[in-house]
Motif scaffolding. Sequence first.
Motif: not given
Lengths: 400, 314
Positions: B45, B48-49, B107
């Motif tokens: 995730k 992907q961000a 992040r």
Amino acid sequence: MSRSRLRVAVFSSEYPPHVYGGLGTHVAEMTSALAGPVAFDLFVPAQGDYSTCPSTISLKEVAVAEGENNALLWLNYCKAAIDLALRAALDIDLLHCHDWMTVIAGIKLRQLLNKPLVFNVHLPQVVKAYQTLEQLGLLCADLVLVNSVSVADEIRARDLPVQRIEIVPNGVDLESFTPSCTTSDGAQQVLFVGRLVPQKGVAVLLQAFRAVLARCPDAKLVIAGDGEMELFLKRVASYLGIRHRVSFVSWQTGTSLVELYRKATCVVIPSFYEPFGIVALEAMACGCPVVASSTGGLREIVNDGVNGYLVPIGEYLPLAQRIASLLLDRDRRAAMAVAARARAAEYSWRRSAEQTLDLYERVISGENGSILPEINRQVSASIVDTMDDDARRIMTGILN
Amino acid sequence: MIATIFEFEPNESLRILFQDLFRQYVSSSVTVQSEPPYNPLRYIKLLQAAIPPERGISLTAETFSVYAYRVYIKAYFSIRNIYGGDYRSFLGSDVSEFFPAVAVQDRMVFVPVGLARTLVGSIDEMPPFSALKEGGVLELDYQNETAIKNAVQVLAEILRREFMHNLQAYSEFENAAELDLQKIADDLNTDIDYVRHVLKGETRAFERSAYGHIGFELTPRSGPLNHWTKATLKLENNSDTDLTNVLVKIKGPVSVLREPIRTSLPAHSTIEETISIKPHDPGEFPIEISCVLPEDKSFADWIRGKAIWFTSTT
């Protein structure tokens, strides 16, 4: 008129509790609704814990070696399912496969058992390796079932000699998904339910919600779902300054999902593509108006301006306009809620099951038998030739 | 504030190095934790961000229950004709090329050198990740301590700017000046020590960058459907910077004369532009007004505008 009980072998990649999309719910609801007139042998991957499966269904767990979830894994699954079905010496009337993952088992058993094959396409594939298997299913099935006009059109556009396509929409559990008995507390709550993947357009919703807050400063957005885009979406929300107005509540099912629908002022489905849109039906059954992208099956469920709104795909300002109009206009919302529930009532699983049973009987009484038209054989052979070496080897092993 | 090192093999000295550097340059409150690759969902995730959605790449990860190093990562490419294929899988030793990677809060910030090429095959036309300063990641050589130190210093400044940007955006919906720091920290997904650290030395709570300090007002906010209405668009520059050749964009179900509007906004000034506006939709709807500085023209679609609600009358 009394019907003799049919026996149908169903092949599915999903069954509760192992449900990842609409397919597993569809299989569970349909096999349950048809349990009277149909005896089901249900083939599913051996994952254990299928405790919710009723005893009226003969569950057959197909063991397959663990591996990467790809076309080869599902071809090996099909091989094992064929072996299991043959060992069980099933005396069936019909084979019914759901999506590309299991259809090769259906193709082979159709040939061996001389029984008709129904192929249910829930989500047309775009990944080439998966679409190849799906195309074979379309070519070899006696009947292709889809859940919306949109998917039927998509398949017809492939220009394959498909023998017959029929539309059986998904249903909704109208006893579980019901409107709230209490009146709203006036909170303005916008709800999204679905997987957090690019196709669902949640980033567009976040942009729209930022504009909504300029008009409805107390509004809240609840995002119920999980997926690889979760952290991306949280960052978008932070960038837009609205992260604290958005609740990410993960995947919800059962009564907690129903409660979310009941508390919501409206449900938003901002998808770029949606073959059916079962979330729209669930929300509408709970008396919750829907603001949805004008795409796929959503266009068939939502009557724009009557039981919800349809907006252009990917455009956040029209989306914001419709969301705000529902948040602000209590009378309109109330009228739409009534219309939404009435619309959802047209989509019961019972009705879908009756339609499916009728189609089963028509296919069984058909005269085609197991003989495929020559053109279908030729196109199938040419598709197998395009597969990569590993897939072709397994396919050849299965089909010869 | 939590930083996470995703490791394929345990490396305590690397964790300690990052802990020291993060505490020195990012915030004294940073705690660095290690995470092995066995449960890769959060890693995926985070990665992907760092990939802009328009690249059309979807990452998934799954685990097998019986094998050692049982993770596999798969990248799907939904846009045909770029990156050369439908999907690519990474198993066994291939997975090691995704590690180590470092995330701060939610992040992802550092990935190993060569990951972009590993992921998509070729990055000649379009790299999969955004650059670190654009919300993406930096490919880092973990054998090179000097490179790591430089990267953390750069990161510290980028994180500070991102925090200030998010604080500005947040202040449009909350009066942040009246909030306590703990609430700001909670709402912006960080900790109070970091908020204190970043705001220390600021003479005002919000950075004086231009975008956060341009105000818009439109009068009147209603007009007849499909007819032109004369309106005044007031633009207010509350920043310390003179803004020249600013492009004003208006988006929504309206026609606008004259559009695009180009104007100059001296520091701490207000100007009024007379425009004509013709609504095409009945009822109430949002119009988004945004200002784009000449140097940001290529990012015009991403600049946050202000939504002003307009009512068309019949």
